[in-house]
Scaffold this motif. Structure first.
Motif, PDB file in Angstrom:
ATOM      1  N   ALA A  18       3.868  75.548  -1.834  1.00 58.68           N
ATOM      2  CA  ALA A  18       3.790  74.092  -1.938  1.00 58.68           C
ATOM      3  C   ALA A  18       4.437  73.504  -0.694  1.00 58.68           C
ATOM      4  CB  ALA A  18       4.501  73.605  -3.204  1.00 58.68           C
ATOM      5  N   ARG A  19       4.085  72.261  -0.389  1.00 56.35           N
ATOM      6  CA  ARG A  19       4.619  71.616   0.820  1.00 56.35           C
ATOM      7  C   ARG A  19       5.964  70.965   0.574  1.00 56.35           C
ATOM      8  NH1 ARG A  19       1.241  70.701   4.975  1.00 56.35           N
ATOM      9  NH2 ARG A  19       2.316  68.757   5.518  1.00 56.35           N
ATOM     10  N   SER A  20       6.269  70.685  -0.704  1.00 57.95           N
ATOM     11  CA  SER A  20       7.535  70.025  -1.020  1.00 57.95           C
ATOM     12  C   SER A  20       7.960  70.414  -2.421  1.00 57.95           C
ATOM     13  CB  SER A  20       7.394  68.509  -0.913  1.00 57.95           C
ATOM     14  OG  SER A  20       6.393  68.044  -1.807  1.00 57.95           O
ATOM     15  N   LEU A  21       9.185  70.067  -2.770  1.00 57.73           N
ATOM     16  CA  LEU A  21       9.735  70.405  -4.080  1.00 57.73           C
ATOM     17  C   LEU A  21      10.599  69.246  -4.557  1.00 57.73           C
ATOM     18  CD1 LEU A  21       9.763  72.927  -6.007  1.00 57.73           C
ATOM     19  CD2 LEU A  21      12.040  73.395  -5.078  1.00 57.73           C
ATOM     20  N   ALA A  22      10.304  68.745  -5.748  1.00 55.13           N
ATOM     21  CA  ALA A  22      11.071  67.645  -6.328  1.00 55.13           C
ATOM     22  C   ALA A  22      12.028  68.187  -7.374  1.00 55.13           C
ATOM     23  CB  ALA A  22      10.122  66.624  -6.949  1.00 55.13           C
ATOM     24  N   TRP A  27      16.962  70.433 -12.894  1.00 54.75           N
ATOM     25  CA  TRP A  27      15.645  71.012 -13.109  1.00 54.75           C
ATOM     26  C   TRP A  27      14.692  70.694 -11.967  1.00 54.75           C
ATOM     27  CZ3 TRP A  27      15.892  74.111 -17.205  1.00 54.75           C
ATOM     28  CH2 TRP A  27      16.833  73.824 -18.193  1.00 54.75           C
ATOM     29  N   ILE A  28      13.730  71.582 -11.800  1.00 49.31           N
ATOM     30  CA  ILE A  28      12.632  71.294 -10.891  1.00 49.31           C
ATOM     31  C   ILE A  28      11.675  70.351 -11.605  1.00 49.31           C
ATOM     32  CG2 ILE A  28      10.640  72.306  -9.704  1.00 49.31           C
ATOM     33  CD1 ILE A  28      12.408  74.848  -9.384  1.00 49.31           C
ATOM     34  N   ALA A  29      11.344  69.245 -10.946  1.00 47.30           N
ATOM     35  CA  ALA A  29      10.513  68.214 -11.567  1.00 47.30           C
ATOM     36  C   ALA A  29       9.104  68.202 -11.020  1.00 47.30           C
ATOM     37  CB  ALA A  29      11.144  66.837 -11.362  1.00 47.30           C
ATOM     38  N   GLY A  30       8.897  68.729  -9.833  1.00 42.84           N
ATOM     39  CA  GLY A  30       7.568  68.655  -9.261  1.00 42.84           C
ATOM     40  C   GLY A  30       7.444  69.527  -8.041  1.00 42.84           C
ATOM     41  N   GLY A  31       6.317  69.290  -7.355  1.00 39.92           N
ATOM     42  CA  GLY A  31       5.986  70.116  -6.209  1.00 39.92           C
ATOM     43  C   GLY A  31       4.808  71.006  -6.527  1.00 39.92           C
ATOM     44  N   VAL A  32       4.615  71.246  -7.813  1.00 41.23           N
ATOM     45  CA  VAL A  32       3.467  72.036  -8.257  1.00 41.23           C
ATOM     46  C   VAL A  32       2.811  71.256  -9.396  1.00 41.23           C
ATOM     47  CG1 VAL A  32       2.669  74.248  -9.157  1.00 41.23           C
ATOM     48  CG2 VAL A  32       4.674  74.179  -7.680  1.00 41.23           C
ATOM     49  N   GLY A  33       1.774  70.514  -9.092  1.00 40.79           N
ATOM     50  CA  GLY A  33       1.028  69.821 -10.130  1.00 40.79           C
ATOM     51  C   GLY A  33       1.735  68.622 -10.713  1.00 40.79           C
ATOM     52  N   GLU A  36       5.422  63.479  -7.181  1.00 39.31           N
ATOM     53  CA  GLU A  36       6.813  63.282  -6.809  1.00 39.31           C
ATOM     54  C   GLU A  36       7.255  61.832  -6.969  1.00 39.31           C
ATOM     55  OE1 GLU A  36       6.473  64.739  -2.906  1.00 39.31           O
ATOM     56  OE2 GLU A  36       6.385  66.822  -3.495  1.00 39.31           O
ATOM     57  N   THR A  37       6.285  60.894  -6.991  1.00 36.71           N
ATOM     58  CA  THR A  37       6.656  59.483  -7.134  1.00 36.71           C
ATOM     59  C   THR A  37       7.236  59.195  -8.513  1.00 36.71           C
ATOM     60  OG1 THR A  37       4.361  59.058  -7.743  1.00 36.71           O
ATOM     61  CG2 THR A  37       4.973  58.658  -5.449  1.00 36.71           C
ATOM     62  N   ALA A  38       7.171  60.179  -9.436  1.00 37.53           N
ATOM     63  CA  ALA A  38       7.758  59.980 -10.759  1.00 37.53           C
ATOM     64  C   ALA A  38       9.275  59.904 -10.690  1.00 37.53           C
ATOM     65  CB  ALA A  38       7.342  61.121 -11.690  1.00 37.53           C
ATOM     66  N   LEU A  39       9.864  60.382  -9.585  1.00 38.89           N
ATOM     67  CA  LEU A  39      11.319  60.308  -9.426  1.00 38.89           C
ATOM     68  C   LEU A  39      11.724  58.928  -8.918  1.00 38.89           C
ATOM     69  CD1 LEU A  39      12.157  63.720  -7.724  1.00 38.89           C
ATOM     70  CD2 LEU A  39      12.430  63.115 -10.111  1.00 38.89           C
ATOM     71  N   ALA A  40      12.790  58.400  -9.508  1.00 38.73           N
ATOM     72  CA  ALA A  40      13.278  57.086  -9.077  1.00 38.73           C
ATOM     73  C   ALA A  40      14.145  57.245  -7.836  1.00 38.73           C
ATOM     74  CB  ALA A  40      14.084  56.449 -10.205  1.00 38.73           C
ATOM     75  N   ARG A 465      13.787  80.652 -15.099  1.00 35.19           N
ATOM     76  CA  ARG A 465      14.296  81.063 -13.790  1.00 35.19           C
ATOM     77  C   ARG A 465      13.309  82.004 -13.126  1.00 35.19           C
ATOM     78  NH1 ARG A 465      18.206  84.290 -13.309  1.00 35.19           N
ATOM     79  NH2 ARG A 465      18.431  85.062 -15.448  1.00 35.19           N
ATOM     80  N   GLY A 466      13.503  82.216 -11.828  1.00 40.72           N
ATOM     81  CA  GLY A 466      12.715  83.193 -11.091  1.00 40.72           C
ATOM     82  C   GLY A 466      11.511  82.621 -10.381  1.00 40.72           C
ATOM     83  N   LYS A 467      11.127  81.383 -10.712  1.00 36.31           N
ATOM     84  CA  LYS A 467      10.025  80.714 -10.027  1.00 36.31           C
ATOM     85  C   LYS A 467      10.426  79.276  -9.747  1.00 36.31           C
ATOM     86  CE  LYS A 467       6.399  83.490 -12.251  1.00 36.31           C
ATOM     87  NZ  LYS A 467       5.130  83.473 -13.035  1.00 36.31           N
ATOM     88  N   LEU A 468       9.724  78.659  -8.832  1.00 29.28           N
ATOM     89  CA  LEU A 468       9.975  77.243  -8.508  1.00 29.28           C
ATOM     90  C   LEU A 468       8.831  76.422  -9.109  1.00 29.28           C
ATOM     91  CD1 LEU A 468      11.210  77.581  -4.805  1.00 29.28           C
ATOM     92  CD2 LEU A 468      12.580  77.467  -6.907  1.00 29.28           C
ATOM     93  N   LEU A 469       8.955  76.166 -10.409  1.00 30.33           N
ATOM     94  CA  LEU A 469       7.938  75.442 -11.166  1.00 30.33           C
ATOM     95  C   LEU A 469       8.594  74.321 -11.968  1.00 30.33           C
ATOM     96  CD1 LEU A 469       5.905  78.441 -12.675  1.00 30.33           C
ATOM     97  CD2 LEU A 469       5.312  77.078 -10.668  1.00 30.33           C
TER      98      LEU A 469
END
Length: 513
Positions: A18-22, A27-33, A36-40, A465-469
């Motif tokens: 992925a190009r970015s990670l939110a 917790w990981i919130a995005g970056g895969v599907g 990212e605009t869901a973050l305030a 854990r173990g993945k960035l999802l």
């Protein structure tokens, strides 16, 4: 926050990069599907082309012991007896009268000329100071006469070896259960010393990208050390903790099963030893040599007891006979543990007969191995296991057969350093020599999988854990470059830039140069 302008390796095959990670909280919130605009009002972190990976797990580490080893005499790279003695002599100047001098890391098989250590050699330089030097594999200890005197003859125990000279007197070297009995009964280390050493060691582990460990020092009372650190807010690792297999009935009686604990510390599995080691020449072999610590029948009984308590088992097996006995016991007892979904594992699996390689996957038993052992042990293995090394440290063969591989360091036997382990798994060398048995080399992706995804599965955390999802813990490491994309010869240059646990930077927060 949003990490952007770099490469995010998710370790999820359906969308590997992925190009970015939110990140939201821990917790990981995005970056895969996920948008990212869901973050305030997110903080935006410029990765500057760096690579983000799930945090590394060391799947086999004696963490309190490794922590203490940072303050002991280190003999790991000594090439002669004289060099080892010189380091001991230099360290003696800092030892107060009556106190122990402790060290570790010697391996007589590395010394030229070939010679075995004796108490007399230590007595000449240490006098009345008790000296205890653990071997590199932690299965032998070299003692001075003053140290031996502390035991007052209490040396021989079942499963142990007391080396003796021509007169029948102890040489000062104890192996296997005799070594461990002496260590536990006569070398005193306080809880405060362990906890203080672990405080610094946790930071060192974080600096190497480690966010989780499978600790093997349950016999030592490690859970109480971790609990103290956790209560103080100093535990920036997730710990999957072993306990001695002999505790199975007690655990069943109080109703504690594998996975008991919180997000940072869980009681995970029970530890058993089948045999000794290569370095101490106590690995149990099909030819009949070696030391049997636990028989096949005894191990089968321990597996059943562990299953009744709800715990998987991690069993140390080095020699080809020890590994076969362990596999046979798992097969014999599969009706007890497979219906419970227990995730069993063999630790090390260093020498395997060809017909035993496919049995790991057939039984659903993981191989918890140490990639760094292969290049470290190559010379010793070529000498002591001559003609058999095609089945030694056979990581690619195990993987091709469908085995779940998890990678660890076995620190303090090797250094706790996942990047060094990954290099060893891929290059099969850690020096200028060509790779040792390069047919057993792994790809970078396979080595990463064994250091991130698979250990999380063994700990029952594969959905956290173990993945960035999205929905996974924000446990991650940032490297200065992408190890998958760089040339193999560049792997030794890859460095950890920063580490995060649960959304909090635990090593080198941004901004970075």
């Amino acid at each position: 926050m949003i990490l952007e302008n770099g490469v995010v390796r998710t370790m999820e095959p359906s969308l590997p990069t992925a190009r970015s990670l939110a990140i939201a909280g821990e917790w990981i919130a995005g970056g895969v599907g996920t948008h990212e605009t869901a973050l305030a009002s997110p903080e935006r972190i410029d990765l500057g082309g760096r690579c983000v990976l799930p945090g590394f797990t060391d799947s086999h580490v004696h963490f309190p012991t490794w922590a203490m080893a940072q303050h002991e005499v280190r003999l790991d790279d000594t090439r002669s007896l004289e060099e080892a003695l010189a380091r001991v002599r230099a360290a003696l100047t800092d030892v107060r009268p009556g106190r122990w001098l402790l060290g570790r890391g010697w391996r007589s098989g590395d010394w030229q000329p070939q010679v075995e250590p004796t108490k007399e050699l230590l007595d000449e330089i240490a006098g009345d100071t008790p000296v205890a030097l653990m071997a590199r594999d932690s299965h032998s200890v070299w003692l001075s006469s003053a140290a031996l005197a502390r035991a007052n003859g209490d040396l021989q125990v079942p499963g142990g070896v007391v080396e003796v000279d021509d007169r029948g007197e102890p040489t000062g070297v104890l192996r296997e259960e005799s070594c461990w009995h002496f260590r536990d009964a006569y070398i005193e280390t306080t809880d405060d010393q362990y906890v203080e050493a672990m405080r610094g060691a946790i930071k060192l582990a974080n600096s190497r990208g480690v966010t989780a460990v499978h600790d093997k020092d349950g016999w030592l009372g490690a859970p109480r050390f971790w609990q103290r650190l956790d209560s103080e807010g100093a535990l920036s690792l997730r710990v999957w903790q072993s306990l001695p297999a002999e505790k199975a009935d007690e655990l069943a009686e109080v109703g504690i099963a594998g996975g008991f604990g919180g997000p940072r510390l869980k009681l995970g599995y029970l530890k058993v030893f089948m045999d000794g080691t290569l370095g101490s020449q106590t690995a149990r072999m099909l030819g009949g040599s070696g030391v049997e610590i636990t028989s096949r029948a005894e191990f089968a009984g321990l597996i059943r007891s562990a299953a009744r308590a709800g715990f998987p088992v991690a069993v140390h097996a080095i020699g080809d006979r020890a590994n076969r006995d362990a596999l046979d016991a798992f097969e014999e007892t599969r009706g007890d543990w497979q219906p419970l979904g227990l995730r069993q594992r063999i630790e090390h699996a260093q020498l395997l007969a060809p017909e035993d390689v496919p049995r790991f996957a057939q039984l659903g038993v993981a191989a918890s191995v140490q990639f760094s052992h292969a290049p470290s042990d190559r010379d010793l293995a070529d000498r002591l296991w001559a003609g058999k090394t095609a089945g030694a440290y056979a990581f690619r063969s195990l993987l091709d057969a469908g085995t779940m591989l998890a990678n660890g360091s076995d620190a303090p036997i090797e250094e706790l350093d996942p990047l060094a382990g990954i290099r060893a798994g891929v290059l099969r060398t850690l020096d200028d020599r060509p790779g040792w048995h390069p047919e057993q080399a792994l790809t970078v992706e396979q080595a990463l999988q064994a250091s991130t995804v698979n250990p999380a599965w063994l700990a029952g955390d594969e959905r956290r854990r173990g993945k960035l999802l999205p929905g996974y813990h924000a446990d991650l490491v940032i490297l200065d470059r992408d190890p998958v994309a760089c040339a193999p010869e560049e792997l030794p240059e890859v460095q950890v830039a920063a580490t995060m646990l649960g959304g909090v930077w635990v090593h080198n927060p941004p901004p970075w140069n």
